[in-house]
Design a protein around this motif. Structure first.
Motif, PDB file in Angstrom:
ATOM      1  N   GLY B  34       0.838  -1.193   0.000  1.00  0.00           N
ATOM      2  CA  GLY B  34       0.000   0.000   0.000  1.00  0.00           C
ATOM      3  C   GLY B  34       0.872   1.241   0.000  1.00  0.00           C
ATOM      4  N   SER B  35       0.233   2.383  -0.234  1.00  0.00           N
ATOM      5  CA  SER B  35       0.994   3.636  -0.287  1.00  0.00           C
ATOM      6  C   SER B  35       1.518   3.989   1.104  1.00  0.00           C
ATOM      7  N   SER B  38      -0.753   4.356   4.466  1.00  0.00           N
ATOM      8  CA  SER B  38      -2.007   3.621   4.249  1.00  0.00           C
ATOM      9  C   SER B  38      -2.403   2.761   5.442  1.00  0.00           C
ATOM     10  N   HIS B 188       7.338  -2.429   0.209  1.00  0.00           N
ATOM     11  CA  HIS B 188       7.146  -1.746  -1.078  1.00  0.00           C
ATOM     12  C   HIS B 188       7.862  -2.528  -2.180  1.00  0.00           C
ATOM     13  N   VAL B 201      -3.879  -5.421   0.033  1.00  0.00           N
ATOM     14  CA  VAL B 201      -3.534  -4.059  -0.385  1.00  0.00           C
ATOM     15  C   VAL B 201      -4.321  -3.094   0.498  1.00  0.00           C
ATOM     16  N   GLU B 203      -5.303   0.866   1.518  1.00  0.00           N
ATOM     17  CA  GLU B 203      -5.342   2.270   1.120  1.00  0.00           C
ATOM     18  C   GLU B 203      -6.249   2.996   2.094  1.00  0.00           C
ATOM     19  N   TRP B 219      -3.460  -5.001  -9.150  1.00  0.00           N
ATOM     20  CA  TRP B 219      -4.466  -4.041  -8.665  1.00  0.00           C
ATOM     21  C   TRP B 219      -3.756  -2.802  -8.104  1.00  0.00           C
ATOM     22  N   TYR B 220      -2.729  -3.066  -7.313  1.00  0.00           N
ATOM     23  CA  TYR B 220      -1.978  -1.966  -6.669  1.00  0.00           C
ATOM     24  C   TYR B 220      -1.347  -1.066  -7.741  1.00  0.00           C
ATOM     25  N   ARG B 221      -0.739  -1.712  -8.745  1.00  0.00           N
ATOM     26  CA  ARG B 221      -0.074  -0.918  -9.799  1.00  0.00           C
ATOM     27  C   ARG B 221      -1.070  -0.082 -10.586  1.00  0.00           C
ATOM     28  N   HIS B 223      -4.122   0.970  -9.578  1.00  0.00           N
ATOM     29  CA  HIS B 223      -4.917   1.930  -8.810  1.00  0.00           C
ATOM     30  C   HIS B 223      -4.089   2.902  -7.981  1.00  0.00           C
ATOM     31  N   CYS B 224      -2.898   2.528  -7.586  1.00  0.00           N
ATOM     32  CA  CYS B 224      -2.179   3.351  -6.609  1.00  0.00           C
ATOM     33  C   CYS B 224      -0.856   3.910  -7.132  1.00  0.00           C
ATOM     34  N   ALA B 225      -0.470   3.574  -8.346  1.00  0.00           N
ATOM     35  CA  ALA B 225       0.835   4.031  -8.836  1.00  0.00           C
ATOM     36  C   ALA B 225       0.765   5.516  -9.248  1.00  0.00           C
TER      37      ALA B 225
END
Lengths: 207, 225
Positions: B34-35, B38, B188, B201, B203, B219-221, B223-225
């Motif tokens: 996660g970022s 998060s 990360h 993941v 957020e 999904w992470y790449r 939605h969150c990149a």
């Protein structure tokens, strides 16, 4: 390069129990303050030096550990000579040198775990009366031994970072970021200690 | 090893960090990504009672992390991101013995257990070294050894590769793969999660994807990149 205080070795001092070394250090410290003549103090300082030499610690290592203290002692000597004359100054300096050599002989030849265990044993009677928490006091000693050189390393890093930005060394400019950095680390160190099961459960060792 | 989160909320400094988390995890290899901010590290810290839920309960192997913290900490080993903060005593072998002492292991067993774990990790030559003189990679391995010597049943890693160079990262990864215990890794470093059983993941303090590593990382790449 910053070193830990203990220097692994096989000298006769290394083989003595920590509790004996600490006891002798304490007794010698008291005796040094009972001596009020330069000659016995000079003999005591000489004996302490011989004792330190018998630990067979490399000279470079001793110098690395003591150079700051030596500067301090020389500066103190200068001031005292002006204020009290050379005879009184000589006694103070001999006393300090003897104490420094004895303390170094103990810390160079005693593992910190043994120092801590000796400290815990010494505090047990106080703990039984509810006057002290031996584990906590010992941990504080351990943390001081572990993190003092680390704090010095950070001080050097901050000094270098400020010098790289053209700032000249100034006590306030150095101390403020150092204190903030140490306090920030303190939280995580406390968490790490907790995560490793501190405070200890009762040992299965015989008392 | 079953880990259960039941309606868990965490507020730190009056700021919500995790919201209404309900989760049952029994997989052997679990990743958390996660970022920044998060809630990943907070989630990891819940596992051995370093962080207490503001609401709800966390149970590890049936033990409540608030009510039975000591039992939980016996079972859950935690490896922090910065090994400098985890190594408490000046000499490596002394530091490893610190956890054993806290567990009440007889002193006569300390040396053999310390030697054993250092040998298993191939770092027995570090036993008498000062913690101050170790490289970053060596420190991370010592920090891990200090946890493994306590024989935990579950291991939690909080960003274990962040401060490592490539060689030490690969070395740590190889050690992670060899571990018999269930492992939770907050990271990360997405490659580290190859072959994992389950990846969460996070957020904004919520689990937004709970899947296998390929799907979760994708999904992470996206939605969150």
């Amino acid at each position: 390069m910053i070193h830990s205080l203990y220097v692994p070795g096989a000298s006769w001092l290394h083989r003595q129990p920590a509790v004996v070394k600490l006891g002798v250090l304490m007794a010698a410290g008291i005796m040094l303050f009972l001596l009020h003549h330069p000659l016995p103090l000079a003999i005591a300082a000489g004996l302490a030096l011989v004792l330190l030499a018998s630990a067979r610690v490399p000279l470079a290592r001793i110098w690395a550990q003591t150079r700051g203290l030596v500067v301090l002692i020389v500066a103190l000597g200068g001031v005292l000579t002006l204020l009290q004359g050379w005879a009184a100054t000589m006694m103070v300096l001999l006393r300090l040198c003897a104490l420094m050599c004895l303390a170094l002989a103990v810390t160079f030849t005693t593992r910190s775990a043994d120092l801590i265990a000796a400290c815990e044993r010494a505090l047990r009677p106080l703990e039984r009366r509810g006057w002290a928490n031996a584990a906590k006091v010992s941990l504080a000693l351990a943390l001081a031994l572990r993190f003092m050189p680390e704090i010095y390393r950070r001080y050097e890093l901050i000094r270098e970072a400020q010098a790289a930005r053209g700032l000249r060394a100034h006590p306030v400019r150095l101390i403020v970021p150092l204190v903030i950095s140490v306090l920030k680390s303190a939280d995580e160190i406390a968490e790490a200690i907790e995560a490793r099961g501190f405070p200890p459960t009762r040992s299965q060792d015989p008392p | 090893m079953l880990v259960e989160f039941q309606d868990v909320c965490v507020h730190l400094h009056e700021r919500p960090v995790l919201h209404d988390l309900t989760l049952r995890v029994s997989e052997a290899r679990v990743g958390v990504i996660g970022s920044n901010g998060s809630g990943k590290s907070t989630l990891a810290r819940l596992l051995n009672g370093l962080v207490r839920p503001s609401r709800g309960t966390v149970r590890v192997d049936g033990y409540d992390t608030v009510q039975q913290t000591r039992e939980v900490r016996r079972r859950v080993g935690f490896v922090f991101q910065n090994p400098d903060h985890q190594i408490v005593l000046p000499i490596v072998s002394e530091d490893l013995a610190f956890g054993l002492k806290n567990q009440g292991v007889p002193r006569s067993e300390h040396a053999s257990r310390v030697q054993q774990v250092l040998a298993d990790m191939g770092i027995e030559h570090l036993a008498e070294r000062s913690a101050l003189g170790l490289s970053g990679g060596e420190k991370q391995l010592v920090a891990l050894a200090a946890v493994l010597v306590m024989r935990p049943q579950l291991l939690v890693f909080d960003e274990p590769t962040t401060l490592l160079d490539l060689r030490n990262r690969n070395r740590l990864r190889a050690i992670l793969e060899r571990l018999e215990q269930p492992v939770w890794v907050v990271t990360h470093d997405l490659e580290l999660l190859d072959g994992y059983d389950r990846v969460l993941v996070l957020e904004g303090g919520r689990i937004v994807c709970d899947a296998g590593p390929r799907e979760a990382v994708q999904w992470y790449r996206s939605h969150c990149a």
